[in-house]
Design an enzyme around this catalytic site. Structure first.
Site, short mmCIF file in Angstrom:
data_model
loop_
_atom_site.label_atom_id
_atom_site.label_comp_id
_atom_site.label_asym_id
_atom_site.label_seq_id
_atom_site.Cartn_x
_atom_site.Cartn_y
_atom_site.Cartn_z
N ARG A 90 34.92 33.29 35.14
CA ARG A 90 33.87 33.32 34.48
C ARG A 90 33.92 33.30 33.05
O ARG A 90 34.77 33.96 32.34
CB ARG A 90 32.91 34.84 34.66
CG ARG A 90 31.76 34.88 33.72
CD ARG A 90 30.87 36.18 34.20
NE ARG A 90 30.00 35.60 35.47
CZ ARG A 90 29.19 36.42 35.75
NH1 ARG A 90 28.81 37.56 35.29
NH2 ARG A 90 28.45 35.90 37.02
N HIS A 147 26.37 28.06 37.83
CA HIS A 147 26.71 29.37 38.32
C HIS A 147 26.61 29.36 39.99
O HIS A 147 25.78 29.55 40.58
CB HIS A 147 25.84 30.72 38.05
CG HIS A 147 26.35 32.01 38.42
ND1 HIS A 147 27.46 32.14 39.26
CD2 HIS A 147 26.00 33.14 37.98
CE1 HIS A 147 27.53 33.44 39.34
NE2 HIS A 147 26.76 34.15 38.69
N LYS A 167 46.08 38.03 22.21
CA LYS A 167 47.02 37.84 21.20
C LYS A 167 46.73 36.44 20.75
O LYS A 167 47.53 35.85 20.03
CB LYS A 167 48.38 38.14 21.91
CG LYS A 167 48.68 39.31 22.18
CD LYS A 167 50.24 39.20 22.96
CE LYS A 167 50.61 40.48 23.56
NZ LYS A 167 51.57 40.34 24.47
N ARG A 187 28.05 42.34 39.84
CA ARG A 187 27.84 41.70 41.38
C ARG A 187 28.77 40.65 41.71
O ARG A 187 29.50 40.41 42.55
CB ARG A 187 26.38 41.00 41.37
CG ARG A 187 25.22 41.90 41.91
CD ARG A 187 24.05 41.53 41.17
NE ARG A 187 24.18 41.59 39.74
CZ ARG A 187 23.93 42.75 39.26
NH1 ARG A 187 23.32 43.82 40.01
NH2 ARG A 187 23.93 42.88 38.04
N THR A 188 28.99 39.81 40.70
CA THR A 188 29.86 38.53 40.88
C THR A 188 31.23 38.94 41.34
O THR A 188 31.89 38.51 42.17
CB THR A 188 29.58 37.43 39.87
OG1 THR A 188 28.24 36.78 39.71
CG2 THR A 188 30.45 36.29 40.35
C1 NCD Z 1 23.62 36.37 36.36
C2 NCD Z 1 24.77 35.61 35.48
O1 NCD Z 1 25.63 36.15 35.22
O2 NCD Z 1 24.34 34.47 35.08
N1 NCD Z 1 24.23 37.54 36.80
C3 NCD Z 1 24.56 37.31 38.19
O3 NCD Z 1 25.87 36.71 38.44
N2 NCD Z 1 24.24 37.74 39.46
C4 NCD Z 1 22.32 36.48 35.82
C5 NCD Z 1 22.08 37.10 34.44
O4 NCD Z 1 23.30 37.79 34.05
O5 NCD Z 1 21.12 37.15 33.84
#
Ligand code: NCD
Length: 293
Positions: A93, A121, A72, A43-44
């Site tokens: 991320r 997040h 590397k 999703r993100t």
């Molecule tokens: C979340 C995350 O990556 O923290 N996912 C997301 O971005 N929708 C929640 C999760 O992974 O549980």
């Protein structure tokens, strides 16, 4: 989220609403977004890429370190330094807490945190707030339950921090071993928010306006054995939904494993798929804010 002011948040939500209605589509034409995903994402990452493209921009990046110089042994700082020369904004991320903050100290372009370990997040929180606002109109007066792995999860913490800027009541629902950290509980209490910590969803569901479920974060447990102690601990099914208010909304950042039974998907109170779709306009607002002149 701790550093984000109420006004900044509300500006983004307003802009997101404008974008959702189809406003300003080519405003980031010629701009390049770099997406650096050191951890898995569906999703993100895709909603950021889709948001960037909807604003007329383009994307470069990676979705795993395979195929990059990180393999590397290149450091995060060097990777960010290089990628900031190839882009106008970086979405990152990473599994380490503080990675985005560190990146921002070594980048010549804005850094957006798309998740740093168990810590934060913030764009998820923004889309969560957007979803709540769309369904319930107002944050003041809401009773919100946040349930599941509040220790290793990174979505409940920033959401509770953001909600503490309003007149809300927050119930943290978790086993004691996966409870919200004391520093966050203190922060939101000091911000004037009433906090309850309970063990079972049944303890509070009747009074909630929002129930926010989270996944037990398998990948962050020290051992698989530890994880298995908590997997399946909370499951929202039809029976449980029968106890909830008629206008309560059920949210989840997704992916779900078993926290919400599929039978609940058709309940009009189930908002998690809409919530994930709200990622696009919300992230359009974030990218626009980061890159506009
Ligand atoms: C979340 C995350 O990556 O923290 N996912 C997301 O971005 N929708 C929640 C999760 O992974 O549980």
């Amino acid at each position: 989220m701790r550093g984000m002011e109420k006004k900044q948040v509300e500006d983004i939500l307003k802009l997101a609403s404008k974008f959702e209605k189809g406003g300003a589509s080519n405003t980031l034409k010629g701009k390049i977004l770099a997406t650096l995903f050191f951890e898995p994402s569906t999703r993100t990452r895709f909603s950021f890429e889709s948001a960037m493209k909807r604003l007329g921009g383009t994307c470069v990046g990676f979705s795993s370190i395979e195929g990059t110089s990180v393999k590397k042994g290149e450091t995060l700082i060097d990777t960010v330094n290089i990628m900031s020369g190839y882009s106008d904004c970086i979405v990152i991320r990473h599994s380490k807490e503080g990675a985005a903050k560190l990146a921002s100290e070594h980048s010549s372009v804005p850094i957006v945190n798309a998740g740093d370990g168990s810590h934060d997040h913030p764009t998820q929180t923004l889309l969560d707030l957007y979803t709540i606002k769309k369904s319930l109109k107002n944050f003041n007066g809401l009773r919100v339950g946040i349930c599941g792995d509040l220790r290793y999860g990174r979505t409940g913490r920033p959401l509770s921090i953001a909600l503490s800027n309003y007149d809300t009541e927050i119930s943290f629902i978790s086993p004691p071993q996966l409870s919200m950290d004391k520093s966050t509980v203190k922060y939101i209490r000091d911000n004037g928010t009433n906090v309850k910590e309970v063990l079972k969803i049944e303890d509070v569901i009747r009074e909630l306006d929002v129930l926010y479920m989270t996944r037990i974060q398998r990948e962050r447990f020290p051992t698989e054995e530890e994880y298995l102690k908590f997997s399946g601990h909370y499951i929202v099914n039809k029976e449980l939904m029968n106890l909830a208010k008629k206008n309560m909304i059920l949210m989840h950042p997704l992916p779900r494993v078993n926290e919400i039974s599929v039978e609940v998907d058709s309940d009009p109170r189930a908002k998690y798929f809409e919530q994930s779709r709200n990622g696009v306009p919300t992230r359009m607002a974030v990218l626009y804010t980061a890159m506009k002149k």
